[in-house]
Write an enzyme that holds these catalytic residues in place. Structure first.
Site, mmCIF file in Angstrom:
data_model
loop_
_atom_site.group_PDB
_atom_site.id
_atom_site.type_symbol
_atom_site.label_atom_id
_atom_site.label_comp_id
_atom_site.label_asym_id
_atom_site.label_seq_id
_atom_site.Cartn_x
_atom_site.Cartn_y
_atom_site.Cartn_z
ATOM 1 N N TYR A 84 -40.886 33.478 -43.851
ATOM 2 C CA TYR A 84 -39.959 34.028 -44.835
ATOM 3 C C TYR A 84 -40.494 35.389 -45.198
ATOM 4 O O TYR A 84 -41.677 35.518 -45.537
ATOM 5 C CB TYR A 84 -39.901 33.147 -46.083
ATOM 6 C CG TYR A 84 -38.901 32.018 -45.962
ATOM 7 C CD1 TYR A 84 -37.562 32.291 -45.739
ATOM 8 C CD2 TYR A 84 -39.300 30.702 -46.085
ATOM 9 C CE1 TYR A 84 -36.645 31.268 -45.628
ATOM 10 C CE2 TYR A 84 -38.380 29.670 -45.972
ATOM 11 C CZ TYR A 84 -37.060 29.965 -45.746
ATOM 12 O OH TYR A 84 -36.146 28.957 -45.626
ATOM 13 N N ASP A 118 -31.540 33.271 -41.904
ATOM 14 C CA ASP A 118 -30.310 32.691 -42.460
ATOM 15 C C ASP A 118 -30.453 32.298 -43.925
ATOM 16 O O ASP A 118 -29.673 31.525 -44.446
ATOM 17 C CB ASP A 118 -29.872 31.469 -41.634
ATOM 18 C CG ASP A 118 -30.919 30.370 -41.625
ATOM 19 O OD1 ASP A 118 -31.946 30.498 -42.330
ATOM 20 O OD2 ASP A 118 -30.720 29.375 -40.903
ATOM 21 N N HIS A 154 -29.856 25.986 -40.370
ATOM 22 C CA HIS A 154 -30.857 25.552 -41.354
ATOM 23 C C HIS A 154 -30.592 24.099 -41.763
ATOM 24 O O HIS A 154 -30.681 23.726 -42.932
ATOM 25 C CB HIS A 154 -30.767 26.478 -42.575
ATOM 26 C CG HIS A 154 -32.047 26.703 -43.300
ATOM 27 N ND1 HIS A 154 -32.670 27.931 -43.337
ATOM 28 C CD2 HIS A 154 -32.829 25.886 -44.033
ATOM 29 C CE1 HIS A 154 -33.764 27.852 -44.087
ATOM 30 N NE2 HIS A 154 -33.890 26.612 -44.516
HETATM 31 O O1 173 Z 1 -34.561 24.432 -46.287
HETATM 32 C C1 173 Z 1 -35.426 24.589 -47.140
HETATM 33 O O2 173 Z 1 -35.621 23.739 -48.004
HETATM 34 C C2 173 Z 1 -36.192 25.824 -47.130
HETATM 35 O O3 173 Z 1 -36.144 26.500 -46.172
HETATM 36 C C3 173 Z 1 -36.957 26.266 -48.289
HETATM 37 C C4 173 Z 1 -36.880 27.599 -48.682
HETATM 38 C C5 173 Z 1 -37.578 28.020 -49.787
HETATM 39 C C6 173 Z 1 -38.348 27.142 -50.505
HETATM 40 C C7 173 Z 1 -38.452 25.815 -50.103
HETATM 41 C C8 173 Z 1 -37.751 25.396 -48.994
#
Ligand code: 173
Length: 495
Positions: free
Chosen positions: A241, A269, A360
């Site tokens: 991320y 995404d 996702h």
């Molecule tokens: O899908 C998810 O839960 C995920 O990608 C996510 C994103 C940020 C924080 C925790 C989970």
């Protein structure tokens, strides 16, 4: 108090308890006290959750060990806490929680699980309510989450006969690295919600079964713990991320490369986290009672476990950032979350190593199409432009439960398929068993379609005539159903 004072004289827990509001907010984590007063307004999860733990022990599995040490300035580390005399007040356990624990104690022996669905059913029955809500929640009406399964049901096989299928070999490669079958364990956050060993279970099982694990940015175990859990030579990828602060991202990426990570999967995404209402509702119930009652604060009802820790993600990420990523790492870069052929073509034209066609797990945009449906158009357009020649690879994830699903993806041109949540309830043994089930199914299915190796699984072996016929149940007419009074003695057929 300076940290040197703290080293000399451990704080007493009763002292910490005095700092329990937003003007002075201390917490205890793993026996140490921390001053979060200045940090609290910036907490990605919001102030509310911190106020719940203000002055108290906040040792929770949601953040990896060492998070506070890493992110909080040294002068906010108040040192060890003397917990003597602390009366441990047992939490009132609800009947629901008691029932769940009983179900967990009496869960079926693992060997009774015959398919990935069985693992999922056990997980639903025995995981803590919040864990199941987080893992199982899809976005909005969960139409895309269900479509990920439905799409596979619109593809049928065209098996070939009388091919020697005595020996079946389903091994393959991903980015040039060997894998025992064309699947990888994709990134799923917060592994410790489901099991105390968190993502390490996946590392151990991946090694045992000869598959590759993708390490999530938001793992419960620290990145280094997960890398350290791998055996020498074991290949791992990393999901990223991208942080608004690119310096943090640069450090994460370069550290990963130094630790031997073999592929960087940038998630594209999720500029904003989807609304997963099961997860959100769960969190509301949890925070609502304490924070509102004790602090008179309003509760942020829009949070869930995921949203609470995701605000650092940069919605400004764009194609312009790609050259920068290429300049900071030699790892192959893959975009995870591509949803149409145009973006797959752009990725290939930018010289990236591949794309993951993914929505996702149906957790982001509801009514996004399934990866398997997009795969067909992506392969067609990449081939048309001769963009597969430099080894560009296409993966998909979402809704995969059977080896038959994997074979359908391979037939359509995917190099491998990602598998995510579904089997936390038996720790790493469960993950090993789940992958073994996929291997058993794979061997049988490859025999039955007449394909002794992965190279023999070709587009002619599937019928995709119905693939783009997406059907969604129409909304039922609730008022009519509720109000209509049939003639006495005559059924109305509505049930
Ligand atoms: O899908 C998810 O839960 C995920 O990608 C996510 C994103 C940020 C924080 C925790 C989970």
């Amino acid at each position: 108090m300076s940290s040197s004072d703290a080293e000399k004289r451990p704080l007493h827990h009763s002292e910490v308890a005095k700092h329990a509001d937003k003007d002075s907010l201390w917490v205890i984590v793993n026996g140490n006290a921390y001053d979060l007063t200045e940090f609290a307004p910036e907490h990605p999860g919001g102030m509310g959750i911190l106020l719940k733990y203000a002055g108290k022990d906040a040792t929770e599995p949601i953040h990896p060990p060492g998070t506070l040490e890493q992110y909080l300035p040294k002068d906010k580390h108040l040192g060890p806490v003397d917990l003597s005399g602390l009366e441990i007040v047992a939490k009132q356990e609800t009947q629901e929680e008691k029932d769940r624990k009983k179900r967990a104690e009496e869960k079926p022996p693992m060997d009774e699980c015959l398919s990935l669905y069985d693992f999922e059913a056990v997980a639903k029955s025995v995981l803590p309510v919040g864990a199941w809500a987080y893992y199982s929640s899809g976005a909005d009406d969960e139409i895309t989450m269900r479509e990920n399964r439905n799409a596979y049901q619109r593809i049928w096989f065209r098996p070939r006969i009388l091919r020697d299928v005595t020996t079946i070999d389903f091994s393959s490669t991903i980015l040039g690295h060997k894998t025992s079958l064309p699947i990888y364990i994709t990134a799923t956050a917060l592994g410790k919600l489901g099991h105390p060993e968190g993502e390490k279970n996946l590392t151990w099982a991946a090694h045992e079964q000869g598959v590759i694990q993708m390490i999530p940015t938001l793992a419960s175990c620290s990145f280094d713990e997960i890398v350290d859990a791998a055996k020498p030579g074991q290949v791992q990828f990393m999901q990223l991320y991208v942080n608004k602060d690119r310096e943090i991202t640069r450090k994460i990426v370069q550290h990963a490369e130094k630790r031997g990570i073999k592929g960087l999967f940038i998630t594209v995404d999720a500029p904003q986290l989807g609304r997963r209402e099961k997860d959100m509702r769960q969190k509301f119930a949890d925070e609502g009672s304490n924070v509102q009652r004790t602090q008179g604060e309003s509760v942020d009802k829009t949070q869930g476990a995921a949203r609470a820790i995701s605000s650092f993600i940069d919605p400004g990420l764009s194609w312009k950032d790609i050259p920068w990523f290429k300049s900071i790492t030699k790892m192959p870069i893959i975009l995870k979350g591509v949803q149409c052929w145009e973006d797959a073509v752009l990725a290939a034209e930018q010289g990236l190593a591949g794309v993951v066609l993914s929505n996702h797990g149906g957790r982001q945009l509801d009514f996004a199409r399934s990866g398997i449906e997009i795969l067909e158009e992506v392969m067609r357009e990449l081939k048309k432009r001769d963009l597969l020649k430099n080894g560009f690879e296409v993966y998909i994830d979402g809704g995969v439960r059977r080896a038959g699903d994997v074979l359908k993806a391979i037939a359509l041109g995917a190099k491998a398929v990602g598998i995510g949540h579904a089997y936390s309830a038996y720790g790493h043994e469960g993950v090993i068993k789940a992958i073994q089930i996929l291997k058993d199914e794979m061997e049988m299915n490859m025999r039955l379609i007449g394909a002794p190796t992965i190279q023999d699984v070709t587009p002619e072996m599937i019928d995709t005539a119905g693939l783009s016929n997406r059907l969604v149940d129409g909304a039922s007419d609730y008022l009519m159903r509720a109000n209509y009074e049939p003639l006495a003695g005559v059924g109305n057929g509505l049930g």
